[in-house]
Motif scaffolding. Structure first.
Motif, PDB file in Angstrom:
ATOM      1  N   GLY A   1       0.797  -1.241   0.000  1.00 51.07           N
ATOM      2  CA  GLY A   1       0.000   0.000   0.000  1.00 51.07           C
ATOM      3  C   GLY A   1       0.818   1.275   0.000  1.00 51.07           C
ATOM      4  O   GLY A   1       0.363   2.314   0.471  1.00 51.07           O
ATOM      5  N   LEU A   2       2.035   1.202  -0.550  1.00 46.59           N
ATOM      6  CA  LEU A   2       2.935   2.358  -0.511  1.00 46.59           C
ATOM      7  C   LEU A   2       3.066   2.989  -1.896  1.00 46.59           C
ATOM      8  O   LEU A   2       3.449   2.320  -2.857  1.00 46.59           O
ATOM      9  CB  LEU A   2       4.316   1.914  -0.024  1.00 46.59           C
ATOM     10  CG  LEU A   2       5.343   3.034   0.099  1.00 46.59           C
ATOM     11  CD1 LEU A   2       5.111   3.830   1.372  1.00 46.59           C
ATOM     12  CD2 LEU A   2       6.749   2.470   0.099  1.00 46.59           C
ATOM     13  N   LEU A   3       2.753   4.279  -1.975  1.00 43.94           N
ATOM     14  CA  LEU A   3       2.814   5.003  -3.246  1.00 43.94           C
ATOM     15  C   LEU A   3       3.853   6.113  -3.150  1.00 43.94           C
ATOM     16  O   LEU A   3       3.755   7.001  -2.295  1.00 43.94           O
ATOM     17  CB  LEU A   3       1.425   5.589  -3.556  1.00 43.94           C
ATOM     18  CG  LEU A   3       1.272   6.394  -4.840  1.00 43.94           C
ATOM     19  CD1 LEU A   3       1.532   5.535  -6.079  1.00 43.94           C
ATOM     20  CD2 LEU A   3      -0.139   7.009  -4.914  1.00 43.94           C
ATOM     21  N   VAL A   4       4.869   6.043  -4.024  1.00 42.23           N
ATOM     22  CA  VAL A   4       5.945   7.039  -4.049  1.00 42.23           C
ATOM     23  C   VAL A   4       5.720   7.892  -5.293  1.00 42.23           C
ATOM     24  O   VAL A   4       5.791   7.382  -6.414  1.00 42.23           O
ATOM     25  CB  VAL A   4       7.327   6.337  -4.106  1.00 42.23           C
ATOM     26  CG1 VAL A   4       8.456   7.363  -4.085  1.00 42.23           C
ATOM     27  CG2 VAL A   4       7.474   5.354  -2.943  1.00 42.23           C
ATOM     28  N   VAL A   5       5.411   9.178  -5.106  1.00 38.33           N
ATOM     29  CA  VAL A   5       4.877   9.953  -6.230  1.00 38.33           C
ATOM     30  C   VAL A   5       5.873  10.886  -6.905  1.00 38.33           C
ATOM     31  O   VAL A   5       5.563  11.457  -7.952  1.00 38.33           O
ATOM     32  CB  VAL A   5       3.625  10.765  -5.801  1.00 38.33           C
ATOM     33  CG1 VAL A   5       2.488   9.817  -5.455  1.00 38.33           C
ATOM     34  CG2 VAL A   5       3.914  11.702  -4.645  1.00 38.33           C
ATOM     35  N   GLY A   6       7.076  11.093  -6.318  1.00 37.84           N
ATOM     36  CA  GLY A   6       7.944  12.134  -6.887  1.00 37.84           C
ATOM     37  C   GLY A   6       7.411  13.497  -6.480  1.00 37.84           C
ATOM     38  O   GLY A   6       6.706  13.614  -5.468  1.00 37.84           O
ATOM     39  N   ASP A   7       7.718  14.542  -7.261  1.00 40.33           N
ATOM     40  CA  ASP A   7       7.418  15.905  -6.801  1.00 40.33           C
ATOM     41  C   ASP A   7       5.969  16.319  -7.049  1.00 40.33           C
ATOM     42  O   ASP A   7       5.688  17.288  -7.772  1.00 40.33           O
ATOM     43  CB  ASP A   7       8.407  16.896  -7.416  1.00 40.33           C
ATOM     44  CG  ASP A   7       9.769  16.813  -6.734  1.00 40.33           C
ATOM     45  OD1 ASP A   7       9.905  16.013  -5.779  1.00 40.33           O
ATOM     46  OD2 ASP A   7      10.695  17.541  -7.139  1.00 40.33           O
ATOM     47  N   TYR A   8       5.054  15.612  -6.429  1.00 41.99           N
ATOM     48  CA  TYR A   8       3.619  15.917  -6.438  1.00 41.99           C
ATOM     49  C   TYR A   8       3.095  15.693  -5.018  1.00 41.99           C
ATOM     50  O   TYR A   8       3.775  15.062  -4.202  1.00 41.99           O
ATOM     51  CB  TYR A   8       2.873  14.979  -7.419  1.00 41.99           C
ATOM     52  CG  TYR A   8       3.395  15.111  -8.837  1.00 41.99           C
ATOM     53  CD1 TYR A   8       2.864  16.062  -9.699  1.00 41.99           C
ATOM     54  CD2 TYR A   8       4.457  14.322  -9.277  1.00 41.99           C
ATOM     55  CE1 TYR A   8       3.372  16.215 -10.988  1.00 41.99           C
ATOM     56  CE2 TYR A   8       4.974  14.469 -10.556  1.00 41.99           C
ATOM     57  CZ  TYR A   8       4.432  15.421 -11.404  1.00 41.99           C
ATOM     58  OH  TYR A   8       4.947  15.584 -12.655  1.00 41.99           O
ATOM     59  N   VAL A   9       1.887  16.215  -4.756  1.00 47.57           N
ATOM     60  CA  VAL A   9       1.184  15.923  -3.490  1.00 47.57           C
ATOM     61  C   VAL A   9       2.063  16.193  -2.261  1.00 47.57           C
ATOM     62  O   VAL A   9       2.177  15.376  -1.365  1.00 47.57           O
ATOM     63  CB  VAL A   9       0.682  14.451  -3.452  1.00 47.57           C
ATOM     64  CG1 VAL A   9      -0.450  14.306  -2.439  1.00 47.57           C
ATOM     65  CG2 VAL A   9       0.200  13.966  -4.807  1.00 47.57           C
ATOM     66  N   SER A  10       2.651  17.390  -2.238  1.00 53.78           N
ATOM     67  CA  SER A  10       3.547  17.743  -1.136  1.00 53.78           C
ATOM     68  C   SER A  10       2.868  18.748  -0.212  1.00 53.78           C
ATOM     69  O   SER A  10       2.143  19.630  -0.678  1.00 53.78           O
ATOM     70  CB  SER A  10       4.829  18.351  -1.714  1.00 53.78           C
ATOM     71  OG  SER A  10       5.587  18.952  -0.682  1.00 53.78           O
ATOM     72  N   ASP A  11       3.140  18.629   1.067  1.00 50.78           N
ATOM     73  CA  ASP A  11       2.602  19.621   2.007  1.00 50.78           C
ATOM     74  C   ASP A  11       3.557  20.794   2.184  1.00 50.78           C
ATOM     75  O   ASP A  11       3.245  21.734   2.916  1.00 50.78           O
ATOM     76  CB  ASP A  11       2.311  18.967   3.371  1.00 50.78           C
ATOM     77  CG  ASP A  11       3.569  18.431   4.031  1.00 50.78           C
ATOM     78  OD1 ASP A  11       4.533  18.091   3.302  1.00 50.78           O
ATOM     79  OD2 ASP A  11       3.610  18.344   5.276  1.00 50.78           O
ATOM     80  N   VAL A  12       4.733  20.742   1.544  1.00 49.74           N
ATOM     81  CA  VAL A  12       5.681  21.851   1.685  1.00 49.74           C
ATOM     82  C   VAL A  12       5.921  22.591   0.363  1.00 49.74           C
ATOM     83  O   VAL A  12       6.502  23.678   0.357  1.00 49.74           O
ATOM     84  CB  VAL A  12       7.038  21.390   2.267  1.00 49.74           C
ATOM     85  CG1 VAL A  12       6.859  20.875   3.692  1.00 49.74           C
ATOM     86  CG2 VAL A  12       7.725  20.356   1.395  1.00 49.74           C
ATOM     87  N   GLU A  13       5.495  22.014  -0.754  1.00 52.91           N
ATOM     88  CA  GLU A  13       5.771  22.616  -2.059  1.00 52.91           C
ATOM     89  C   GLU A  13       4.476  22.698  -2.862  1.00 52.91           C
ATOM     90  O   GLU A  13       3.719  21.723  -2.918  1.00 52.91           O
ATOM     91  CB  GLU A  13       6.789  21.741  -2.802  1.00 52.91           C
ATOM     92  CG  GLU A  13       7.498  22.416  -3.947  1.00 52.91           C
ATOM     93  CD  GLU A  13       8.691  21.567  -4.410  1.00 52.91           C
ATOM     94  OE1 GLU A  13       9.806  21.806  -3.921  1.00 52.91           O
ATOM     95  OE2 GLU A  13       8.484  20.658  -5.221  1.00 52.91           O
ATOM     96  N   ILE A  14       4.235  23.855  -3.469  1.00 52.59           N
ATOM     97  CA  ILE A  14       3.063  23.974  -4.343  1.00 52.59           C
ATOM     98  C   ILE A  14       3.375  23.244  -5.650  1.00 52.59           C
ATOM     99  O   ILE A  14       4.534  22.912  -5.926  1.00 52.59           O
ATOM    100  CB  ILE A  14       2.708  25.461  -4.632  1.00 52.59           C
ATOM    101  CG1 ILE A  14       3.871  26.179  -5.353  1.00 52.59           C
ATOM    102  CG2 ILE A  14       2.330  26.174  -3.333  1.00 52.59           C
ATOM    103  CD1 ILE A  14       3.498  27.540  -5.933  1.00 52.59           C
ATOM    104  N   PRO A  15       2.359  22.954  -6.469  1.00 48.20           N
ATOM    105  CA  PRO A  15       2.651  22.394  -7.797  1.00 48.20           C
ATOM    106  C   PRO A  15       3.638  23.320  -8.514  1.00 48.20           C
ATOM    107  O   PRO A  15       3.418  24.521  -8.607  1.00 48.20           O
ATOM    108  CB  PRO A  15       1.282  22.404  -8.484  1.00 48.20           C
ATOM    109  CG  PRO A  15       0.313  22.234  -7.364  1.00 48.20           C
ATOM    110  CD  PRO A  15       0.905  23.061  -6.235  1.00 48.20           C
TER     111      PRO A  15
END
Ligand SMILES: [Zn+2]
Length: 256
Positions: free
Chosen positions: A159-173
């Motif tokens: 159940g582990l999803l590694v997304v790269g630079d998306y869905v971050s709580d510190v960085e906007i798109p």
């Protein structure tokens, strides 16, 4: 550098710089490292940290070809680095680009390294596709838009999803050079059902999320892209309205 075990078979290592996340996965006696911590001391300590925890990697993967995700080779010089084909093409289009970017940021932050980054041979992986680790399969899903390349890696069995630079709580798109809002939107739409099926979501930077938090961030990111395309001056989501994020927003405005 912080190491947090998110399942018996997954360890998330977070760099003290940019909260960059690396993920070590294992299945049976095989292990793999996705992305990398950033600072020289962290990369130096990484082999013994992973070996001590039982995650000594047999191979390396990177979610995309931005320099800050490619540093695994500095810790494990002999290991094969697997990238999606779009990342391999990007490295060929921009020879030395990752090394130049690393040198530039190191110079800006007075970081010195014992050796330059040598990427050597990289292995291109077809995406969508999969790679095997022990008795498990890692699903590879396209994740473009931040940059012209990228993949999300889903270890469905745990159940582990590694997304790269998306869905971050510190960085906007962040619509980086070569990225696009249309591709970014397509990636968020592709990630949404994967997030629904995951229990733990690891972004390239920032906190590891449970499903509900990741779904909320996905919504916020779609709202942000809407506001970006309307040309709004200050549409940054709560908690991500910093000077650094405002300058990313300025850059994004030049790409819509
Ligand atoms: Zn990054």
């Amino acid at each position: 550098m912080r190491a947090v075990s998110v399942s018996t078979d997954a360890l998330v290592v977070t760099s003290g710089f940019w909260q960059t996340n690396a993920v070590a996965l294992r299945a049976g006696d095989e292990a793999m490292l996705i992305d990398s911590p950033y600072l020289p001391d962290e990369l130096d300590a990484l082999p013994s940290l992973l070996a001590g925890a039982g995650f000594e990697p047999d191979g390396l993967l990177a979610t995309h070809a931005d320099f800050d995700h490619l540093l695994g080779r500095l810790a494990f010089p002999g290991k094969t680095l697997g990238l999606c084909e779009s990342s391999v093409e990007r490295l060929h289009r921009e020879p030395g680009g990752a090394q130049r970017a690393l040198r530039q940021y190191d110079a800006e932050f007075y970081v010195t390294r014992p050796a330059p980054l040598a990427l050597g041979q990289v292995q291109g992986l077809p995406v969508p596709g999969s790679v095997e680790i022990g008795d498990r399969e890692l699903e590879l899903h396209p994740a473009e838009g931040h940059t012209p390349d990228g993949m999300a890696i889903f270890d469905r069995a745990i159940g582990l999803l590694v997304v790269g630079d998306y869905v971050s709580d510190v960085e906007i798109p962040w619509i980086h050079e070569g990225g696009s809002v249309a591709d970014y939107r397509a990636t968020l739409a592709r990630l949404a059902p994967l997030v629904e099926q995951a229990t733990t979501i690891v972004p390239g930077h920032g906190a590891v999320h449970p499903r509900d938090t990741a779904l909320r961030l996905l919504d916020e990111d779609v709202d942000y892209l809407d506001a970006l395309e309307r040309g709004e001056e200050r549409p940054l989501p709560n908690g991500r309205d910093s000077k650094a994020q405002r300058s990313i927003h300025e850059e994004n405005l030049t790409r819509v």
